[in-house]
Design a protein around this motif. Structure first.
Motif, PDB file in Angstrom:
ATOM      1  N   VAL A 172       0.646  -1.146   0.032  1.00 10.79           N
ATOM      2  CA  VAL A 172      -0.074  -0.077  -0.004  1.00 10.79           C
ATOM      3  C   VAL A 172       0.769   1.227  -0.071  1.00 10.79           C
ATOM      4  CG1 VAL A 172      -1.737   1.368   1.317  1.00 10.79           C
ATOM      5  CG2 VAL A 172      -1.751  -1.243   1.366  1.00 10.79           C
ATOM      6  N   ILE A 173       0.564   1.994  -1.076  1.00  7.03           N
ATOM      7  CA  ILE A 173       1.404   3.484  -0.970  1.00  7.03           C
ATOM      8  C   ILE A 173       0.483   4.389  -0.207  1.00  7.03           C
ATOM      9  CG2 ILE A 173       2.111   5.314  -2.394  1.00  7.03           C
ATOM     10  CD1 ILE A 173       3.724   2.702  -2.842  1.00  7.03           C
ATOM     11  N   VAL A 174       1.282   4.917   0.705  1.00  5.51           N
ATOM     12  CA  VAL A 174       0.668   5.943   1.714  1.00  5.51           C
ATOM     13  C   VAL A 174       1.108   7.608   1.273  1.00  5.51           C
ATOM     14  CG1 VAL A 174       0.552   6.921   3.896  1.00  5.51           C
ATOM     15  CG2 VAL A 174       0.206   4.464   3.607  1.00  5.51           C
ATOM     16  N   SER A 175       0.438   8.461   0.864  1.00  9.73           N
ATOM     17  CA  SER A 175       0.834   9.659   0.691  1.00  9.73           C
ATOM     18  C   SER A 175       0.310  10.825   1.939  1.00  9.73           C
ATOM     19  CB  SER A 175       0.348  10.147  -0.769  1.00  9.73           C
ATOM     20  OG  SER A 175       0.786   9.673  -1.519  1.00  9.73           O
ATOM     21  N   SER A 176       1.348  11.670   2.441  1.00 10.30           N
ATOM     22  CA  SER A 176       2.250  12.062   1.808  1.00 10.30           C
ATOM     23  C   SER A 176       3.578  11.422   2.330  1.00 10.30           C
ATOM     24  CB  SER A 176       2.373  13.345   1.314  1.00 10.30           C
ATOM     25  OG  SER A 176       2.508  14.134   2.574  1.00 10.30           O
ATOM     26  N   ALA A 177       3.728  11.354   3.608  1.00 10.91           N
ATOM     27  CA  ALA A 177       4.803  10.645   4.378  1.00 10.91           C
ATOM     28  C   ALA A 177       4.373  10.147   5.643  1.00 10.91           C
ATOM     29  CB  ALA A 177       6.027  12.005   4.723  1.00 10.91           C
ATOM     30  N   ARG A 178       5.279   9.425   6.472  1.00  8.44           N
ATOM     31  CA  ARG A 178       5.154   9.267   7.686  1.00  8.44           C
ATOM     32  C   ARG A 178       4.688  10.303   8.685  1.00  8.44           C
ATOM     33  NH1 ARG A 178       9.441   6.173   6.218  1.00  8.44           N
ATOM     34  NH2 ARG A 178       9.491   4.106   6.666  1.00  8.44           N
ATOM     35  N   GLY A 179       3.322   9.868   9.295  1.00 12.00           N
ATOM     36  CA  GLY A 179       2.622  10.951  10.105  1.00 12.00           C
ATOM     37  C   GLY A 179       1.700  11.858   9.222  1.00 12.00           C
ATOM     38  N   SER A 180       1.130  11.131   8.034  1.00 16.98           N
ATOM     39  CA  SER A 180       0.039  11.761   7.347  1.00 16.98           C
ATOM     40  C   SER A 180      -1.546  11.081   7.912  1.00 16.98           C
ATOM     41  CB  SER A 180       0.461  11.600   5.827  1.00 16.98           C
ATOM     42  OG  SER A 180      -0.052  10.116   5.522  1.00 16.98           O
ATOM     43  N   ILE A 181      -2.223  11.855   7.440  1.00 13.71           N
ATOM     44  CA  ILE A 181      -3.577  11.559   7.662  1.00 13.71           C
ATOM     45  C   ILE A 181      -3.899  10.278   7.094  1.00 13.71           C
ATOM     46  CG2 ILE A 181      -4.569  13.948   8.164  1.00 13.71           C
ATOM     47  CD1 ILE A 181      -5.681  13.891   5.412  1.00 13.71           C
ATOM     48  N   SER A 182      -3.363  10.085   5.719  1.00 14.14           N
ATOM     49  CA  SER A 182      -3.682   8.772   5.243  1.00 14.14           C
ATOM     50  C   SER A 182      -2.933   7.508   5.831  1.00 14.14           C
ATOM     51  CB  SER A 182      -2.859   8.750   3.757  1.00 14.14           C
ATOM     52  OG  SER A 182      -3.637   9.980   2.984  1.00 14.14           O
ATOM     53  N   GLN A 183      -1.831   7.752   6.664  1.00 13.94           N
ATOM     54  CA  GLN A 183      -1.234   6.677   7.402  1.00 13.94           C
ATOM     55  C   GLN A 183      -2.237   6.382   8.648  1.00 13.94           C
ATOM     56  OE1 GLN A 183       2.313   7.251   9.506  1.00 13.94           O
ATOM     57  NE2 GLN A 183       2.778   5.256   9.570  1.00 13.94           N
ATOM     58  N   TYR A 184      -2.784   7.202   9.213  1.00 17.47           N
ATOM     59  CA  TYR A 184      -3.866   6.982  10.197  1.00 17.47           C
ATOM     60  C   TYR A 184      -4.832   6.256   9.668  1.00 17.47           C
ATOM     61  CZ  TYR A 184      -6.415   7.978  14.558  1.00 17.47           C
ATOM     62  OH  TYR A 184      -7.319   8.282  15.607  1.00 17.47           O
ATOM     63  N   GLN A 185      -5.439   6.623   8.590  1.00 18.26           N
ATOM     64  CA  GLN A 185      -6.521   6.058   7.818  1.00 18.26           C
ATOM     65  C   GLN A 185      -6.306   4.567   7.447  1.00 18.26           C
ATOM     66  OE1 GLN A 185      -9.671   6.293   6.693  1.00 18.26           O
ATOM     67  NE2 GLN A 185      -9.830   4.743   5.376  1.00 18.26           N
ATOM     68  N   LEU A 186      -5.185   4.206   6.849  1.00 16.30           N
ATOM     69  CA  LEU A 186      -4.587   2.765   6.737  1.00 16.30           C
ATOM     70  C   LEU A 186      -4.738   2.075   7.876  1.00 16.30           C
ATOM     71  CD1 LEU A 186      -3.736   0.698   4.745  1.00 16.30           C
ATOM     72  CD2 LEU A 186      -1.562   1.576   4.956  1.00 16.30           C
ATOM     73  N   TYR A 187      -4.025   2.562   9.052  1.00 17.91           N
ATOM     74  CA  TYR A 187      -3.826   1.647  10.027  1.00 17.91           C
ATOM     75  C   TYR A 187      -5.210   1.444  10.949  1.00 17.91           C
ATOM     76  CZ  TYR A 187       1.432   1.938  10.064  1.00 17.91           C
ATOM     77  OH  TYR A 187       2.588   1.925   9.698  1.00 17.91           O
ATOM     78  N   GLY A 188      -5.952   2.577  10.766  1.00 14.66           N
ATOM     79  CA  GLY A 188      -7.297   2.275  11.318  1.00 14.66           C
ATOM     80  C   GLY A 188      -8.146   1.380  10.725  1.00 14.66           C
ATOM     81  N   ALA A 189      -8.224   1.333   9.398  1.00 15.47           N
ATOM     82  CA  ALA A 189      -8.697   0.357   8.542  1.00 15.47           C
ATOM     83  C   ALA A 189      -8.239  -1.047   8.593  1.00 15.47           C
ATOM     84  CB  ALA A 189      -8.742   0.647   6.940  1.00 15.47           C
ATOM     85  N   LEU A 190      -7.061  -1.151   8.756  1.00 15.07           N
ATOM     86  CA  LEU A 190      -6.367  -2.496   8.890  1.00 15.07           C
ATOM     87  C   LEU A 190      -6.595  -3.239  10.488  1.00 15.07           C
ATOM     88  CD1 LEU A 190      -2.572  -1.936   7.651  1.00 15.07           C
ATOM     89  CD2 LEU A 190      -4.441  -3.184   6.513  1.00 15.07           C
TER      90      LEU A 190
END
Length: 359
Positions: A172-190
């Motif tokens: 899974v590609i996460v944008s834009s970097a570590r600490g992004s809202i997309s990373q939080y979204q992905l981890y929450g979904a997992l």
């Protein structure tokens, strides 16, 4: 009469160059990679060509304005704030000078914030926390309220991936970097799907590079936010999981401590926030006009602009205790999950005394 300085974008970190400046058109799933990137590139450079020259010509036609009391460099992402202000015109006649500095994501924006190259920034909840961990001398001074479906995890339209559980063993590609809202979204979904993070390969890529990879069908899935999220869906992508039930949908305006310590700049920031709140009120009451200006500035298709502006964090208000509590929950979970290396004390990076609300 406005005291603004050069109103063209800072463009310190553009959104791409392949086809930059060409007009966007309604897209179909078969749209080429080049056309995809043209739309992404337009998000950062389109505004300069359309409104930059007009602003200069207008300034030449007026008598010189008195020197403003202060000047601000306003940090922006993908032209979103500038589009809002250009549509609502609430920065017109401001008693301070300003210029925009546009970035493709929160990571490069906060690099500029940390160095003092911008006085204010706007970002979602987790990037603000990540910036605080990175020793950025900032304070949260206002809250913006959006909708949680303005980000999510997207896959190709014909992808065999049908649920978050299917991400096991995938990249899974996460944008834009570590600490992004997309990373939080992905981890929450997992976590919701019962998938361990170590069962998924996560790579962090800035939005335009990720856009190229997604357009070329080189990645399995992409965790991304608007406006790139909507573009990906309009290009035939499919939602695997959006942010509803995971993300707070809160965004924040931050200011550097140095700017807040300068009385003239602090007063200008208060004026800026007053005008931001009025711009948000205008946009909520004039959604179609706002979308039309957004299209002119970004050169995205009007269909995409209506979606993006319809769920963007538009309304601005003073920071409440409920906001601090919600952000502290994000901070605590992010520290628990290893997204952030340490726990952030949200109250310690918030200054509720700067702005009490629009005058």
């Amino acid at each position: 009469m406005s005291g603004r300085i050069d109103h063209a974008e800072g463009n310190l970190h553009g959104i791409g160059s392949d086809g930059a400046g060409s007009a966007g058109h309604p897209s179909r799933p078969g749209t080429s990679r080049r056309q995809w990137l043209q739309q992404a590139a337009a998000l950062s450079v389109g505004a300069t060509g359309i409104l930059g020259l007009g602003s200069a010509a207008h300034a030449q036609a007026q008598a010189p304005a008195p020197a403003p009391a202060a000047s601000l460099v306003l940090g922006d992402q993908a032209g979103g704030l500038r589009a809002l202000f250009e549509a609502a015109k609430t920065l017109d006649g401001a008693p301070f000078a300003w210029r925009w500095a546009n970035f493709q994501g929160a990571a490069p924006l906060f690099e500029a914030h940390r160095s003092g190259a911008v006085d204010t920034a706007m970002a979602g909840d987790l990037p603000v926390l990540a910036a605080a961990v990175g020793k950025t001398a900032l304070k949260i001074v206002a809250t913006r309220v959006g909708q949680p479906d303005s980000l999510g995890i997207v896959v190709q339209g014909n992808s065999p991936l049908r649920s978050v559980a299917d991400l096991r063993g995938k990249t899974v590609i996460v944008s834009s970097a570590r600490g992004s809202i997309s990373q939080y979204q992905l981890y929450g979904a997992l976590e919701e799907a019962g998938v361990k993070r170590e069962e998924v390969t996560v790579k962090f890529v800035l939005p335009t590079d990720a856009a190229a990879a997604f357009a070329s069908k080189q990645i399995d899935a992409w965790a991304i936010f608007d406006p790139y999220y909507t573009i990906a869906l309009q290009q035939g992508g499919r939602i695997l999981r959006d942010g509803r039930g995971i993300n707070t949908a809160l965004g924040f305006i931050t200011a550097t401590e140095a700017a807040l310590a300068d009385p003239a700049k602090r007063a200008a920031i208060v004026q800026y926030l007053d005008r931001l709140a009025r711009a948000g009120d205008w946009a909520l009451a004039n959604r179609e006009a706002y979308a039309q200006v957004y299209t002119q500035l970004t050169r995205l298709p009007i269909e995409a602009s209506r979606i993006i502006t319809g769920r963007a964090a538009i309304a601005a208000r003073p920071v409440t205790q409920a906001d601090v509590t919600a952000l502290q929950t994000v901070a605590d979970r992010s520290a628990r999950d290893g997204i952030l290396p340490v726990r952030v004390d949200v109250a310690g990076i918030t200054d509720v005394g700067v702005w009490k609300g629009a005058a």
